[in-house]
Design a protein around this motif. Sequence first.
Motif, PDB file in Angstrom:
ATOM      1  N   GLU C 199       0.844  -1.196   0.000  1.00  0.00           N
ATOM      2  CA  GLU C 199       0.000   0.000   0.000  1.00  0.00           C
ATOM      3  C   GLU C 199       0.872   1.234   0.000  1.00  0.00           C
ATOM      4  O   GLU C 199       1.955   1.232   0.597  1.00  0.00           O
ATOM      5  CB  GLU C 199      -0.829   0.060   1.280  1.00  0.00           C
ATOM      6  CG  GLU C 199      -2.070  -0.775   1.290  1.00  0.00           C
ATOM      7  CD  GLU C 199      -2.805  -0.555   2.611  1.00  0.00           C
ATOM      8  OE1 GLU C 199      -3.932  -0.040   2.575  1.00  0.00           O
ATOM      9  OE2 GLU C 199      -2.227  -0.881   3.676  1.00  0.00           O
ATOM     10  N   ARG C 226       3.505   0.722   2.872  1.00  0.00           N
ATOM     11  CA  ARG C 226       3.454  -0.451   3.750  1.00  0.00           C
ATOM     12  C   ARG C 226       3.822  -1.643   2.872  1.00  0.00           C
ATOM     13  O   ARG C 226       3.228  -1.850   1.813  1.00  0.00           O
ATOM     14  CB  ARG C 226       2.070  -0.631   4.355  1.00  0.00           C
ATOM     15  CG  ARG C 226       2.091  -1.540   5.598  1.00  0.00           C
ATOM     16  CD  ARG C 226       0.791  -1.502   6.370  1.00  0.00           C
ATOM     17  NE  ARG C 226      -0.292  -2.058   5.576  1.00  0.00           N
ATOM     18  CZ  ARG C 226      -0.441  -3.366   5.348  1.00  0.00           C
ATOM     19  NH1 ARG C 226       0.398  -4.251   5.841  1.00  0.00           N
ATOM     20  NH2 ARG C 226      -1.448  -3.789   4.609  1.00  0.00           N
ATOM     21  N   ASN C 230       4.617  -5.985   6.310  1.00  0.00           N
ATOM     22  CA  ASN C 230       4.241  -4.918   7.254  1.00  0.00           C
ATOM     23  C   ASN C 230       5.380  -3.944   7.568  1.00  0.00           C
ATOM     24  O   ASN C 230       5.226  -3.046   8.404  1.00  0.00           O
ATOM     25  CB  ASN C 230       3.676  -5.491   8.565  1.00  0.00           C
ATOM     26  CG  ASN C 230       2.803  -4.476   9.286  1.00  0.00           C
ATOM     27  OD1 ASN C 230       2.121  -3.666   8.645  1.00  0.00           O
ATOM     28  ND2 ASN C 230       2.833  -4.489  10.608  1.00  0.00           N
ATOM     29  N   ILE C 232       7.886  -0.708   6.821  1.00  0.00           N
ATOM     30  CA  ILE C 232       7.493   0.653   6.451  1.00  0.00           C
ATOM     31  C   ILE C 232       8.550   1.291   5.552  1.00  0.00           C
ATOM     32  O   ILE C 232       9.744   1.128   5.798  1.00  0.00           O
ATOM     33  CB  ILE C 232       7.342   1.517   7.728  1.00  0.00           C
ATOM     34  CG1 ILE C 232       6.300   0.916   8.664  1.00  0.00           C
ATOM     35  CG2 ILE C 232       6.992   2.963   7.369  1.00  0.00           C
ATOM     36  CD1 ILE C 232       6.311   1.498  10.071  1.00  0.00           C
ATOM     37  N   ASN C 338      -3.585   0.544  -3.216  1.00  0.00           N
ATOM     38  CA  ASN C 338      -3.185  -0.822  -2.862  1.00  0.00           C
ATOM     39  C   ASN C 338      -2.657  -1.505  -4.111  1.00  0.00           C
ATOM     40  O   ASN C 338      -3.364  -1.620  -5.105  1.00  0.00           O
ATOM     41  CB  ASN C 338      -4.403  -1.581  -2.294  1.00  0.00           C
ATOM     42  CG  ASN C 338      -3.970  -2.924  -1.740  1.00  0.00           C
ATOM     43  OD1 ASN C 338      -3.203  -3.659  -2.368  1.00  0.00           O
ATOM     44  ND2 ASN C 338      -4.475  -3.258  -0.554  1.00  0.00           N
TER      45      ASN C 338
ATOM     46  N   ILE D 203       0.833   3.809  10.088  1.00  0.00           N
ATOM     47  CA  ILE D 203       1.031   2.360  10.018  1.00  0.00           C
ATOM     48  C   ILE D 203       2.105   1.964  11.018  1.00  0.00           C
ATOM     49  O   ILE D 203       2.827   2.815  11.552  1.00  0.00           O
ATOM     50  CB  ILE D 203       1.431   1.895   8.597  1.00  0.00           C
ATOM     51  CG1 ILE D 203       2.668   2.637   8.086  1.00  0.00           C
ATOM     52  CG2 ILE D 203       0.271   2.094   7.625  1.00  0.00           C
ATOM     53  CD1 ILE D 203       3.086   2.255   6.658  1.00  0.00           C
ATOM     54  N   GLY D 221       6.146   2.762  14.626  1.00  0.00           N
ATOM     55  CA  GLY D 221       5.164   3.155  13.630  1.00  0.00           C
ATOM     56  C   GLY D 221       5.496   4.509  13.042  1.00  0.00           C
ATOM     57  O   GLY D 221       6.372   5.224  13.537  1.00  0.00           O
ATOM     58  N   ARG D 334      -6.537   1.193   9.600  1.00  0.00           N
ATOM     59  CA  ARG D 334      -5.727   1.038   8.386  1.00  0.00           C
ATOM     60  C   ARG D 334      -6.214   1.928   7.248  1.00  0.00           C
ATOM     61  O   ARG D 334      -5.987   1.630   6.084  1.00  0.00           O
ATOM     62  CB  ARG D 334      -5.704  -0.433   7.935  1.00  0.00           C
ATOM     63  CG  ARG D 334      -5.480  -1.392   9.110  1.00  0.00           C
ATOM     64  CD  ARG D 334      -5.137  -2.768   8.663  1.00  0.00           C
ATOM     65  NE  ARG D 334      -3.716  -2.819   8.361  1.00  0.00           N
ATOM     66  CZ  ARG D 334      -2.989  -3.920   8.327  1.00  0.00           C
ATOM     67  NH1 ARG D 334      -3.563  -5.095   8.548  1.00  0.00           N
ATOM     68  NH2 ARG D 334      -1.718  -3.890   8.051  1.00  0.00           N
TER      69      ARG D 334
END
Lengths: 347, 347, 347, 347
Positions: C199, C226, C230, C232, C338, D203, D221, D334
């Motif tokens: 994403e 993302r 998961n 970053i 996405n 995120i 995050g 999210r």
Amino acid sequence: MKKVKVGIVGLGRLGCQHAENIAFRIPNCELTAVCSVVEDEVKEVQEKWGIPYSYTNYDEMLKNKELDAIFIASPSGFHCEQITKALQAGFHVFSEKPLGLYLEEALEVQKVVDAHLDKVFMLGFMRRYDKSYAAAKQKIDNGDIGDPILIRCYGLDPASQMDNFLKFAKANYSGGLFLDMSIHDLDLARWYMATEAQEVWAIGGGYARPEFEEIQDAETGVAMVRFENNAIGIFVAGRNCAHGYHIETEIIGTKGSIRIGTLPERNQIVLLQENGAVKECYDGFLERFEQAYLSEVEEFINCILEKRKPAVTVQDGVESTKLGYACKKSFETRQLVNLQDEQLVTN
Amino acid sequence: MKKVKVGIVGLGRLGCQHAENIAFRIPNCELTAVCSVVEDEVKEVQEKWGIPYSYTNYDEMLKNKELDAIFIASPSGFHCEQITKALQAGFHVFSEKPLGLYLEEALEVQKVVDAHLDKVFMLGFMRRYDKSYAAAKQKIDNGDIGDPILIRCYGLDPASQMDNFLKFAKANYSGGLFLDMSIHDLDLARWYMATEAQEVWAIGGGYARPEFEEIQDAETGVAMVRFENNAIGIFVAGRNCAHGYHIETEIIGTKGSIRIGTLPERNQIVLLQENGAVKECYDGFLERFEQAYLSEVEEFINCILEKRKPAVTVQDGVESTKLGYACKKSFETRQLVNLQDEQLVTN
Amino acid sequence: MKKVKVGIVGLGRLGCQHAENIAFRIPNCELTAVCSVVEDEVKEVQEKWGIPYSYTNYDEMLKNKELDAIFIASPSGFHCEQITKALQAGFHVFSEKPLGLYLEEALEVQKVVDAHLDKVFMLGFMRRYDKSYAAAKQKIDNGDIGDPILIRCYGLDPASQMDNFLKFAKANYSGGLFLDMSIHDLDLARWYMATEAQEVWAIGGGYARPEFEEIQDAETGVAMVRFENNAIGIFVAGRNCAHGYHIETEIIGTKGSIRIGTLPERNQIVLLQENGAVKECYDGFLERFEQAYLSEVEEFINCILEKRKPAVTVQDGVESTKLGYACKKSFETRQLVNLQDEQLVTN
Amino acid sequence: MKKVKVGIVGLGRLGCQHAENIAFRIPNCELTAVCSVVEDEVKEVQEKWGIPYSYTNYDEMLKNKELDAIFIASPSGFHCEQITKALQAGFHVFSEKPLGLYLEEALEVQKVVDAHLDKVFMLGFMRRYDKSYAAAKQKIDNGDIGDPILIRCYGLDPASQMDNFLKFAKANYSGGLFLDMSIHDLDLARWYMATEAQEVWAIGGGYARPEFEEIQDAETGVAMVRFENNAIGIFVAGRNCAHGYHIETEIIGTKGSIRIGTLPERNQIVLLQENGAVKECYDGFLERFEQAYLSEVEEFINCILEKRKPAVTVQDGVESTKLGYACKKSFETRQLVNLQDEQLVTN
């Protein structure tokens, strides 16, 4: 808990800073008296901060038996006499550096201090109480760099203060570049290296300002020292530092090195602009050593309350002065000076 | 465009690096011949890179008239003789530093070079071609720091190489700490400060390794120099640098300062881990001066092609050697050495 | 050893640098042909460096069977077509980034590359060959920072180039800020993090220069990603960097962090002057990545000679382009994008 | 000069530091009362420092009319109630951050503060009083970097505290990563950028410690914010920083950038050892913000004495909390969260 009652003499720039610290920022002490020959100065401080007593005569302040301790921040030429009188009057004493401007008087003060061992005497070698310098000492004592074999110290005053200094030095005996500027570095070297100086060669000049040569002084100079254990000291001193107040120390050991203050960055800011990445530098000693000036006095007060002695002794003052005089003599004679051979006591 | 045909003598670590650069990474030149007394070495290089000629005898290589230039990367003790022979045989000559191990032979070479002014002679003071050092020179020449008054140079070899050096130095004449290690710094000082040395005091010791004292050498030492214009030089040299290869230079001027290589960070990485923010350091001269080793040879080739002289002269080699010898003498005699008074030609 | 014969197409600023490197600074290759639609340009280079063949027509160059490899440094819009033709004509191919300006053509090229597995195909993601970036990869693979969980990349072009870019972008399709500027960072992220993007949200604006908004582009922007695992990603791109060319990367792991290029210091100099301690910054990509531009081509040549594949694959080009398009779409639609849901193939 | 008499509630680690500062290090104030529900704690402090009054009941302390000001350093969950009561009882109030754990209660407190405009109310956003952060604000206001367009903030707690936090967070409502950790950064962003947040995407994950996910929180995050004026905010928060306490801020403007705390170097020492050049990092907020914790209280006392308002307002607390809640909501859902559209008041 009892509070230590302090009387301060000398209310110049550093004196006022100390006075404010004692009055407001140090636990367990009180600024009970202020003294200065400048009557307006002393009145202003007394009123502004509500200090109980004020004096224009030092001897009068010493008669005030409410006081526990005398804090000396007067011009260097008065230190020895005022330390002596205060100790003899029964007070604990803190004196700004230097111990004295002449080696003879420093040696005299040493005797007086030694004769009053029940009193706390502390000399303002505040760098030892700076967090970075103190942490470096710990690392050395931990053996993190092996045996220290070389120390390099920079002590450079900002160019912006050069005119002021020249005006002062033409009218007063400043002690000269090495005694006046390097004295903290000479103390640090003895502290970190745990040895005494044996030989020194000092050179320098009045590079940007030949007026320094007219007063037999140097604008910028270097003293190189061989210590008794053959370790090496390099002491760079100057009064013409374009970027500000530059205090830097490096200790090289057999297993590693420590640098303190590699660049004299005044805060945590980097400014990125057309000309590059810029870090502003310290503008003077009050800014660089703000924390150390507080911590040394905290230690002085705690020593009084806890009936113990500070790590800085009168001997440290005497030995630093002796080495400073050797630097001065070498610079003036253009010769190697051996501290054992030489009769450094001058006048 | 004609390509310059180069024959190289000496295929040790640095020699091989030079040979590879000449063969593949420098415009307008060819590696046409390789020479070494070690037959296997010379065969290996010839085959690996397809070099036309190979020799185990230097004099034979000089008979090869296809060659335009001789590149000398042999052990220091051979430099003077090989430079002389090559110039007399009509070649352009590049020699690795030092010019010679003894001042007498350096002075002899100077005469030979002066007698062959139609040939390009260049000495491997590669630091002048390092981008940072070259940029510093420009800034000084621009007047960015005013008049230079103090230079401080660190030249520290990694501790990891100390055993190797000691083995070598016990069997060979290395020249000693100052001549061998500080020679680049002495050249830089003359280049940046534009003055010659007048007086020097050098001290040092075998701190971690007393074996250095057995061979009358120092593991770590400092030479302090007063230049003819009263400027100051501080030259720290050592062979026991825990963190790697540390080359650092500072020039203080009347209006500002320049620092080059404040910390010897090998790349742009900072590793942040439990013990803090860590920057790895250079492991040796080939890593630190990779670009300079290329650029100096590029300049040598361009000088040949463009029929001009490099900025580094034989005089630079002679003067640096003279100052190196003065440092050595001061260290050995424990006295101030005056370069005017002294007869430095030794042995 | 056989030398790889290379023909280059494109002789702009970066093309000329590549041509000079191939001609003079890379072992085991020769610059055998140069091609550009600008006849003067191609003649000048041919004569200056003595290149055997020159072309103003790319198809003609591909008929030259002396050549082993084609090096593509033409404008981005030609890459896909030229890669395809060269592979089909039987050459090894190196192409500058990006693989293509549109995702469709990148996917087409991927098929062609996959149909010519006997040929070396390499994409110019040179940062992977920069010493600092390569060392960081090694540290991550060693587990020095645990599992990487966050990557932050800065890719900022100097403000001094902004006018030039605006002129170009008004007349040409540049791909937009993220596809054009962040593509190297997107590749680095995939390389270091070993995961693909899931994403993205991208924002930005024409802050100093609203003209960017007129062409639906951003002067400065950020994409936050993302990844599938998961992790970053933060990608800052800009064309208005006051201090120069700023490439900075940070990878945070579960046990430590690595920073590369924290400040874009162009050399080892610190200038200390009235305004503080100043470090000059890189002025552009050729200066910052000089070594990487050489090393990537060295790797390309070695892959051909040693019959192996480079670590950068056509897949890397496709995936980076796909992510770049997702950033572009998010910026344009102001929505989260996405990568699984979306049909990114546009036009 | 009258001294401000302060009563403090909360004697945890930070509370004790504040109490000691108020008692000994801030001019013109006195620590007159201490309050904590832990009876031993309150007795110990009272005796150690000779504090006149001690309480285990907050309401009792508010009855003491000798006091001028209440200093709230209790757990976050009590702030709103205690602020309200103190203001209503007629005291000046300083409260540690956050204003409240829920937006509703923050809004309620705002009303109370606005109804007592004759009283000084100050929130503990101490970073604004840190010398580096304050100097950055001045530079921005001077226009040194043009218009600020991007702010990047790192707020990372040391990994060594992660177990403690997890224990606490499993038993208490901490507010979550963004509200608890980023609140200072959110305030700084509003202060420097002079705009309010409009959209946010946040995120993160429980990377090294999946337990964070069990409590619907993140170990590390990032929140990316688009401000009303289209400026960009990047807020990295974490509880697993291997090298210590890492607070870093960058503001990019149209004409330059400012970085504060690029590396979290705890002092001026560089240790050079086998592994490279090492700088130790801060171990926690008390070490990093020692000066700021003093200066903010100095400002609070001066505001009372000089009858003026501090620059930090209750509005700053409300807006930061609102943005923190938007980050929290985005992380949990999210989704992109628009601060205008959304009803953030929860529970």
